[in-house]
Design an enzyme around this catalytic site. Structure first.
Site, short mmCIF file in Angstrom:
data_model
loop_
_atom_site.label_atom_id
_atom_site.label_comp_id
_atom_site.label_asym_id
_atom_site.label_seq_id
_atom_site.Cartn_x
_atom_site.Cartn_y
_atom_site.Cartn_z
N SER A 105 -15.46 16.02 7.04
CA SER A 105 -14.33 15.49 7.82
C SER A 105 -14.02 16.40 9.00
O SER A 105 -14.86 16.62 9.86
CB SER A 105 -13.12 15.30 6.90
OG SER A 105 -12.13 14.53 7.54
N ASP A 135 -15.46 4.00 4.83
CA ASP A 135 -14.55 5.11 5.17
C ASP A 135 -13.35 4.54 5.92
O ASP A 135 -13.46 4.11 7.06
CB ASP A 135 -15.28 6.14 6.03
CG ASP A 135 -14.49 7.42 6.23
OD1 ASP A 135 -13.26 7.39 6.11
OD2 ASP A 135 -15.11 8.46 6.50
N HIS A 153 -14.45 7.92 2.28
CA HIS A 153 -14.28 9.10 3.11
C HIS A 153 -14.67 10.40 2.41
O HIS A 153 -15.38 11.23 2.98
CB HIS A 153 -12.83 9.21 3.60
CG HIS A 153 -12.60 10.38 4.50
ND1 HIS A 153 -13.23 10.50 5.72
CD2 HIS A 153 -11.84 11.51 4.35
CE1 HIS A 153 -12.85 11.64 6.29
NE2 HIS A 153 -12.02 12.26 5.48
#
Length: 332
Positions: free
Chosen positions: A179, A276, A306
């Site tokens: 991320s 996601d 995600h």
């Protein structure tokens, strides 16, 4: 298909994977076309040039079961110990380190996450099994590190990563960023090319907070600016929301990388889930199109979310890193 270069369409138990060597602008269109045309099969997916050497040892001893309950979930008895790095006039950073061969692996967690997540722990066990060095740490204000998370910025955490590369990691590293960690790994690779052997992005969130805020309707942006903070609903926080100050967002603008070519030339692997809901998968495609490296693969998982923390997601991450280690050591 020949104009794009090497491409493999693979399927796993969590749905098709698409691995593409990106070298032309029309890659995005072709990616979606080949992805949709993929047929389901078993986890023959792990054709990332078939994982040799390190993984072949593990596979010959009962397959990925050897990495599952005992390795992927971590063996607490043999887990690395928490250490603290002091820095002049800056908060101490908590980290765990396993010494071993080069290239080493460094894990960069996401925003609000720590070095004790499933992916981070799985990678430690995997690197131990290969005898390669591994380092994971908490950013300033996260986990066991000193500082206040709300006072941190992208620049703050970039300094953390650079300190880790300069002072704690020996030799070139494969950086694995999750991320926002994917954004930070790009910034670190630009700043320390000599310390960067390869990059693996998981749900890479390059520029994401800035572009998301700027995409809001003008009136909505004005409301947040008047309040002085942007409130974002999330299922990844106990409070159910993240709060970002306007100062945080303005500072983050100084670290955006997607407006121009990204001067990174090492191998890059980008794994992203089509499900996601936090960071759209097309950001990984944008990164792939902008990095200057001739060796870029994008892997999309049809049902990937995600966090990419399901067992099959972690297997894919491990296979990808093993393949890179093999590639890098073969080149040497």
């Amino acid at each position: 298909m020949g104009s794009i270069g090497k491409r493999e369409l693979c399927c796993g138990s969590n749905g098709p994977l698409l691995m593409c060597h990106v070298s032309k602008r029309e890659s995005l269109l072709l990616l979606s076309r080949y992805f949709i045309s993929g047929s389901r099969s078993s986890m023959a997916a792990v054709a990332l040039r078939s994982c040799r050497r390190g993984l072949s040892q593990i596979l010959s001893n009962g397959g990925l079961a050897a990495l599952s309950s005992r390795r992927l979930e971590g063996d607490r008895r043999h887990k690395s110990t928490v250490q603290y790095a002091s820095r002049p006039d800056l908060p101490k950073l908590a980290y765990r380190r396993v010494k071993g061969k080069s290239p080493g692996v460094v894990f960069l967690p996401g925003y609000g996450s720590t070095m004790n997540g499933q992916k981070a722990e799985a990678l430690e066990e995997f690197c131990k099994s290969l005898g390669h060095s591994y380092l994971r740490f908490d950013y300033t204000g996260h986990g066991a590190s000193e500082g206040v998370q709300a006072e941190g910025t992208i620049g703050t955490w970039k300094k953390d990563v650079l300190f880790v590369l300069d002072e704690l990691a020996e030799g070139p590293q494969i950086m694995v960023g999750s991320s926002i960690g994917g954004w930070l790994m790009l910034l670190a690779a630009i700043a320390r090319p000599e310390k960067t052997a390869a990059l693996v992005g998981i749900s890479t969130a390059a520029d994401h907070l800035v572009t998301s805020f700027n995409s809001l309707p003008l009136e909505t942006r004005k409301e947040f600016e008047e309040k002085g903070e942007w409130i974002v609903p999330t299922k990844h926080s106990e409070e159910g929301l993240y709060k970002f100050s306007m100062d945080f967002l303005h500072e983050a603008e100084n670290h955006c990388v997607l407006q121009s070519p990204i001067p990174i030339t090492c191998p890059v692997r980008l794994i992203h889930g089509l499900k996601d809901d936090d960071v759209p998968w097309h950001i990984s495609m944008q990164v792939a199109e902008r990095v200057l490296s001739p060796d870029v693969d994008v892997i999309l998982r049809r049902h990937g979310q995600h966090r990419m923390s399901d067992k099959d997601d972690i297997k894919l991450m491990v296979y990808t890193i093993d393949d890179l280690i093999d590639k890098l050591t073969t080149l040497v």
